[in-house]
Design a protein around this motif. Structure first.
Motif, PDB file in Angstrom:
ATOM      1  N   UNK A 182       0.820  -1.214   0.000  1.00  0.00           N
ATOM      2  CA  UNK A 182       0.000   0.000   0.000  1.00  0.00           C
ATOM      3  C   UNK A 182       0.858   1.270   0.000  1.00  0.00           C
ATOM      4  N   UNK A 183       2.092   1.159  -0.457  1.00  0.00           N
ATOM      5  CA  UNK A 183       3.028   2.286  -0.317  1.00  0.00           C
ATOM      6  C   UNK A 183       2.598   3.532  -1.074  1.00  0.00           C
ATOM      7  N   UNK A 184       1.780   3.392  -2.116  1.00  0.00           N
ATOM      8  CA  UNK A 184       1.322   4.560  -2.874  1.00  0.00           C
ATOM      9  C   UNK A 184       0.127   5.258  -2.218  1.00  0.00           C
ATOM     10  N   UNK A 185      -0.423   4.645  -1.184  1.00  0.00           N
ATOM     11  CA  UNK A 185      -1.555   5.224  -0.466  1.00  0.00           C
ATOM     12  C   UNK A 185      -1.024   5.962   0.760  1.00  0.00           C
ATOM     13  N   UNK A 186      -1.105   7.290   0.746  1.00  0.00           N
ATOM     14  CA  UNK A 186      -0.512   8.077   1.824  1.00  0.00           C
ATOM     15  C   UNK A 186      -1.118   7.754   3.185  1.00  0.00           C
ATOM     16  N   UNK A 187      -2.345   7.206   3.206  1.00  0.00           N
ATOM     17  CA  UNK A 187      -2.977   6.862   4.481  1.00  0.00           C
ATOM     18  C   UNK A 187      -2.214   5.752   5.206  1.00  0.00           C
ATOM     19  N   UNK A 211      19.411  -8.984   7.078  1.00  0.00           N
ATOM     20  CA  UNK A 211      18.087  -8.461   7.422  1.00  0.00           C
ATOM     21  C   UNK A 211      18.056  -6.933   7.304  1.00  0.00           C
ATOM     22  N   UNK A 212      19.109  -6.287   7.802  1.00  0.00           N
ATOM     23  CA  UNK A 212      19.170  -4.831   7.727  1.00  0.00           C
ATOM     24  C   UNK A 212      19.178  -4.374   6.268  1.00  0.00           C
ATOM     25  N   UNK A 213      19.892  -5.092   5.440  1.00  0.00           N
ATOM     26  CA  UNK A 213      19.929  -4.742   4.017  1.00  0.00           C
ATOM     27  C   UNK A 213      18.541  -4.835   3.385  1.00  0.00           C
ATOM     28  N   UNK A 214      17.769  -5.863   3.778  1.00  0.00           N
ATOM     29  CA  UNK A 214      16.421  -6.055   3.236  1.00  0.00           C
ATOM     30  C   UNK A 214      15.510  -4.876   3.614  1.00  0.00           C
ATOM     31  N   UNK A 215      15.515  -4.516   4.895  1.00  0.00           N
ATOM     32  CA  UNK A 215      14.670  -3.413   5.348  1.00  0.00           C
ATOM     33  C   UNK A 215      15.145  -2.087   4.747  1.00  0.00           C
ATOM     34  N   UNK A 216      16.449  -1.895   4.710  1.00  0.00           N
ATOM     35  CA  UNK A 216      17.009  -0.654   4.181  1.00  0.00           C
ATOM     36  C   UNK A 216      16.685  -0.492   2.699  1.00  0.00           C
ATOM     37  N   UNK A 217      16.739  -1.583   1.948  1.00  0.00           N
ATOM     38  CA  UNK A 217      16.452  -1.504   0.516  1.00  0.00           C
ATOM     39  C   UNK A 217      15.008  -1.070   0.269  1.00  0.00           C
ATOM     40  N   UNK A 218      14.087  -1.537   1.125  1.00  0.00           N
ATOM     41  CA  UNK A 218      12.692  -1.128   0.977  1.00  0.00           C
ATOM     42  C   UNK A 218      12.524   0.376   1.221  1.00  0.00           C
ATOM     43  N   UNK A 219      13.291   0.891   2.178  1.00  0.00           N
ATOM     44  CA  UNK A 219      13.248   2.335   2.429  1.00  0.00           C
ATOM     45  C   UNK A 219      13.744   3.085   1.194  1.00  0.00           C
ATOM     46  N   UNK A 224      10.191   9.276  -2.926  1.00  0.00           N
ATOM     47  CA  UNK A 224      10.686  10.418  -2.156  1.00  0.00           C
ATOM     48  C   UNK A 224       9.577  11.459  -2.026  1.00  0.00           C
ATOM     49  N   UNK A 225       8.566  11.120  -1.261  1.00  0.00           N
ATOM     50  CA  UNK A 225       7.439  12.032  -1.067  1.00  0.00           C
ATOM     51  C   UNK A 225       7.447  12.548   0.364  1.00  0.00           C
ATOM     52  N   UNK A 226       6.687  13.607   0.597  1.00  0.00           N
ATOM     53  CA  UNK A 226       6.610  14.210   1.921  1.00  0.00           C
ATOM     54  C   UNK A 226       6.079  13.223   2.950  1.00  0.00           C
ATOM     55  N   UNK A 227       5.278  12.277   2.502  1.00  0.00           N
ATOM     56  CA  UNK A 227       4.691  11.304   3.422  1.00  0.00           C
ATOM     57  C   UNK A 227       5.743  10.356   4.007  1.00  0.00           C
TER      58      UNK A 227
END
Length: 285
Positions: A182-187, A211-219, A224-227
């Motif tokens: 749901x990453x495109x839904x700002x809610x 594990x850190x690489x997996x989570x970091x890659x998702x970030x 790059x939105x204000x949300x």
């Protein structure tokens, strides 16, 4: 208030005729029958009407109840209040068990499990048979559900501590897909941010590079939105942590500058908590 009456009220407030609201969705007579006689309407058609009125189904339900919380919402609110006040008493948890037995609604069971496991963590009781049993029930539920909603997101975030690294590693791809679908839904941006940051914190404390690489890659992959500003502000910090786990080297001047950023944007206390992660990492086991 009945559903038809509420829809009619919302339509008139927005100065829409029955013809305008139903156009391309249904016949005008279908809408008229629903508004005036509360005839049966499919959920799909109701949602389409609401979408045209710019009302979400959740908002419609809240308006339908005239602002009154449902029983589940009241229990959820009390649970979270008690959670933050650290007053999840055995009596309250027994109430949740009773509600589950009376309604067979898994919501109450899961809230009970979360409360029990949270209390066990506070007491440092990770080895009892009951803790292991309840932890497995919670994990089995999450892994069984293909599509997570807000409830599952919160359940996972609050119970991240019950997963050992091997289990989390095995399911990480599936979990991350559920978190970011749901990453495109700002809610959903706030709960997605919390989930990913908690995951990074967990992986860093465990010194688990993959594990850190997996989570970091998702970030990194998120827009790059204000949300996602708060989430993205952690990217450089956890990238340096990841580099440290790989090389055992850390540029403290650069790290201090990064932590100063949190102070500048009003997150000084949070920056201090992040500094504790560094202290734990560079301190020998």
């Amino acid at each position: 208030m009945k559903q038809g009456d509420l829809l009619k009220k919302l339509r008139k407030e927005r100065n829409l005729s029955q013809k305008s609201l139903s156009q391309g969705l249904s016949s005008r007579s279908t809408l008229s029958s629903f508004e005036n006689r509360n005839t049966h309407l499919s959920s799909e058609l109701l949602f389409n009407y609401l979408d045209r009125l710019n009302i979400t189904p959740n908002e419609f339900r809240l308006l339908l109840n005239e602002g009154d919380s449902t029983k589940k919402q009241k229990y959820s609110a009390e649970y979270h209040y008690r959670h933050y006040e650290q007053t999840l008493t055995s009596e309250f948890l027994e109430l949740l068990q009773t509600e589950y037995k009376q309604t067979n609604d898994v919501f109450y069971l899961l809230l009970y499990l979360q409360g029990y496991l949270e209390n066990a963590r506070q007491a440092g009781d990770f080895d009892s048979d009951l803790f292991k049993k309840h932890a497995k029930m919670a994990q089995d539920y999450l892994f069984r559900i293909e599509t997570w909603g807000n409830f599952e997101f919160s359940f996972f975030i609050n119970l991240l501590f019950i997963f050992d690294e091997s289990i989390l590693q095995h399911h990480i791809e599936s979990i991350l897909n559920k978190i970011t679908v749901h990453s495109d839904d700002y809610l959903y941006s706030n709960i997605i941010s919390i989930a990913l940051l908690n995951g990074c914190h967990y992986a860093a404390i465990k010194r688990n590079k993959s594990l850190l690489q997996e989570f970091l890659q998702k970030i990194i992959d998120l827009p790059d939105s204000i949300h996602y500003f708060y989430l993205k502000s952690h990217q450089a910090f956890y990238q340096m942590i990841y580099t440290y786990l790989l090389t055992k080297e850390i540029d403290m001047d650069k790290m201090n500058k990064q932590l100063e950023v949190f102070k500048q944007i009003g997150y000084q206390t949070h920056g201090e908590r992040l500094r504790l992660i560094i202290d734990k990492l560079i301190t020998p086991n």
